[in-house]
Design a protein around this motif. Structure first.
Motif, PDB file in Angstrom:
ATOM      1  N   GLU A   1       0.818  -1.085  -0.058  1.00 23.13           N
ATOM      2  CA  GLU A   1       0.125  -0.156  -0.014  1.00 23.13           C
ATOM      3  C   GLU A   1       0.838   1.153  -0.001  1.00 23.13           C
ATOM      4  O   GLU A   1       0.506   2.077  -0.802  1.00 23.13           O
ATOM      5  CB  GLU A   1      -0.818   0.135   1.405  1.00 23.13           C
ATOM      6  CG  GLU A   1      -1.854  -1.160   1.264  1.00 23.13           C
ATOM      7  CD  GLU A   1      -3.263  -0.703   0.432  1.00 23.13           C
ATOM      8  OE1 GLU A   1      -3.171   0.596   0.407  1.00 23.13           O
ATOM      9  OE2 GLU A   1      -4.135  -1.478   0.362  1.00 23.13           O
ATOM     10  N   ILE A   2       1.991   1.246   0.852  1.00 23.06           N
ATOM     11  CA  ILE A   2       2.705   2.309   0.814  1.00 23.06           C
ATOM     12  C   ILE A   2       3.424   2.588  -0.391  1.00 23.06           C
ATOM     13  O   ILE A   2       3.623   3.684  -0.850  1.00 23.06           O
ATOM     14  CB  ILE A   2       3.647   2.209   2.038  1.00 23.06           C
ATOM     15  CG1 ILE A   2       2.878   2.119   3.328  1.00 23.06           C
ATOM     16  CG2 ILE A   2       4.859   3.240   2.285  1.00 23.06           C
ATOM     17  CD1 ILE A   2       2.112   3.551   3.633  1.00 23.06           C
ATOM     18  N   TYR A   3       4.118   1.528  -0.859  1.00 20.37           N
ATOM     19  CA  TYR A   3       4.767   1.549  -2.237  1.00 20.37           C
ATOM     20  C   TYR A   3       4.048   2.146  -3.247  1.00 20.37           C
ATOM     21  O   TYR A   3       4.249   3.030  -4.159  1.00 20.37           O
ATOM     22  CB  TYR A   3       5.467   0.344  -2.797  1.00 20.37           C
ATOM     23  CG  TYR A   3       6.388  -0.208  -1.820  1.00 20.37           C
ATOM     24  CD1 TYR A   3       7.800   0.842  -2.048  1.00 20.37           C
ATOM     25  CD2 TYR A   3       6.588  -1.573  -1.306  1.00 20.37           C
ATOM     26  CE1 TYR A   3       8.776   0.438  -1.250  1.00 20.37           C
ATOM     27  CE2 TYR A   3       7.621  -1.839  -0.797  1.00 20.37           C
ATOM     28  CZ  TYR A   3       8.904  -0.990  -0.668  1.00 20.37           C
ATOM     29  OH  TYR A   3       9.978  -1.382  -0.081  1.00 20.37           O
ATOM     30  N   CYS A   4       2.565   2.028  -3.369  1.00 14.55           N
ATOM     31  CA  CYS A   4       1.558   2.381  -4.348  1.00 14.55           C
ATOM     32  C   CYS A   4       1.287   3.693  -4.149  1.00 14.55           C
ATOM     33  O   CYS A   4       1.409   4.538  -4.961  1.00 14.55           O
ATOM     34  CB  CYS A   4       0.281   1.729  -4.214  1.00 14.55           C
ATOM     35  SG  CYS A   4       0.377   0.007  -4.818  1.00 14.55           S
ATOM     36  N   ALA A   5       1.325   4.414  -2.785  1.00 10.53           N
ATOM     37  CA  ALA A   5       1.060   5.641  -2.405  1.00 10.53           C
ATOM     38  C   ALA A   5       2.279   6.403  -2.815  1.00 10.53           C
ATOM     39  O   ALA A   5       1.887   7.635  -2.943  1.00 10.53           O
ATOM     40  CB  ALA A   5       0.846   5.610  -0.832  1.00 10.53           C
ATOM     41  N   SER A   6       3.363   5.904  -2.908  1.00 11.98           N
ATOM     42  CA  SER A   6       4.517   6.888  -3.216  1.00 11.98           C
ATOM     43  C   SER A   6       4.399   7.305  -4.800  1.00 11.98           C
ATOM     44  O   SER A   6       4.890   8.218  -5.120  1.00 11.98           O
ATOM     45  CB  SER A   6       5.880   5.805  -3.007  1.00 11.98           C
ATOM     46  OG  SER A   6       6.271   5.080  -4.094  1.00 11.98           O
ATOM     47  N   GLY A   7       3.860   6.513  -5.677  1.00 15.01           N
ATOM     48  CA  GLY A   7       3.844   7.083  -7.125  1.00 15.01           C
ATOM     49  C   GLY A   7       5.107   6.669  -7.697  1.00 15.01           C
ATOM     50  O   GLY A   7       5.162   6.962  -8.795  1.00 15.01           O
ATOM     51  N   SER A   8       5.986   5.856  -7.080  1.00 11.58           N
ATOM     52  CA  SER A   8       7.112   5.473  -7.751  1.00 11.58           C
ATOM     53  C   SER A   8       7.273   4.108  -7.981  1.00 11.58           C
ATOM     54  O   SER A   8       6.534   3.376  -7.658  1.00 11.58           O
ATOM     55  CB  SER A   8       8.404   5.955  -6.972  1.00 11.58           C
ATOM     56  OG  SER A   8       8.375   7.258  -6.599  1.00 11.58           O
ATOM     57  N   ASP A   9       8.117   3.781  -9.005  1.00 13.32           N
ATOM     58  CA  ASP A   9       8.206   2.421  -9.265  1.00 13.32           C
ATOM     59  C   ASP A   9       9.181   1.903  -8.402  1.00 13.32           C
ATOM     60  O   ASP A   9       9.975   2.561  -7.657  1.00 13.32           O
ATOM     61  CB  ASP A   9       8.853   2.067 -10.700  1.00 13.32           C
ATOM     62  CG  ASP A   9      10.283   2.700 -11.002  1.00 13.32           C
ATOM     63  OD1 ASP A   9      11.160   2.246 -10.363  1.00 13.32           O
ATOM     64  OD2 ASP A   9      10.530   3.784 -11.772  1.00 13.32           O
ATOM     65  N   ILE A  10       9.181   0.427  -7.912  1.00 13.96           N
ATOM     66  CA  ILE A  10      10.046  -0.199  -6.978  1.00 13.96           C
ATOM     67  C   ILE A  10      11.488   0.188  -7.107  1.00 13.96           C
ATOM     68  O   ILE A  10      11.962   0.209  -6.054  1.00 13.96           O
ATOM     69  CB  ILE A  10       9.552  -1.813  -7.022  1.00 13.96           C
ATOM     70  CG1 ILE A  10      10.154  -2.311  -5.669  1.00 13.96           C
ATOM     71  CG2 ILE A  10      10.221  -2.479  -8.307  1.00 13.96           C
ATOM     72  CD1 ILE A  10       9.642  -1.987  -4.514  1.00 13.96           C
TER      73      ILE A  10
END
Length: 153
Positions: A121-130
């Motif tokens: 969820e937090i990675y998605c919220a960042s708007g950045s790729d992994i």
């Protein structure tokens, strides 16, 4: 590496300061975690303590505090609340009663599964790729190490 002299004329403006970028990002990150952690009845510091215990169960308060870069006095009330929620148990050391060991309860171990979706969820919220997130994390770890080395001089 840039010399300190080259930074003499660096603007003394809030939005130009690294410290403010880190501070305000940290606040935003904590706000992003809040609704996710409320579902688990955890605060952000409690979540961090649980992450430590999910990695290595049965640690002393001092060990958990060191892992989180906090002092033991800060950890005690946080761990008492986790114990009251039934996620951990605190046990005095047999050989040294000054040491308090913290162990996950069955409910604390089960909570790990409920928390599995939070990093995604937090990675998605960042708007950045992994890859960008992993590079940023590595850069921040290096920055923390450099600053700690500076402090310890």
């Amino acid at each position: 590496m840039t010399s300190p002299d080259a930074l003499q004329d660096f603007p003394l403006e809030l939005d130009q300061q690294l410290c403010f970028a880190l501070y305000s990002t940290s606040l935003a990150m904590t706000k992003a975690y809040k609704p996710l952690l409320e579902k688990l009845n955890l605060t952000y510091p409690q979540y961090l303590a649980m992450l430590v215990l999910w990695e290595t169960d049965d640690l002393t308060v001092k060990e958990i505090a060191a892992r989180l870069s906090l002092d033991s006095a800060t950890m005690t009330p946080l761990l008492k609340r986790l114990e009251a929620q039934g996620y951990v148990e605190r046990v005095r050391g047999v050989e040294d009663e000054r040491q308090v060991h913290v162990r996950l309860s069955d409910a604390g171990r089960a909570l790990r599964q409920s928390a599995r979706a939070i990093p995604t969820e937090i990675y998605c919220a960042s708007g950045s790729d992994i890859d960008a997130i992993l590079r940023l994390r590595a850069d921040l770890v290096r920055l923390r190490a450099s600053i700690n080395e500076y402090i310890d001089q």
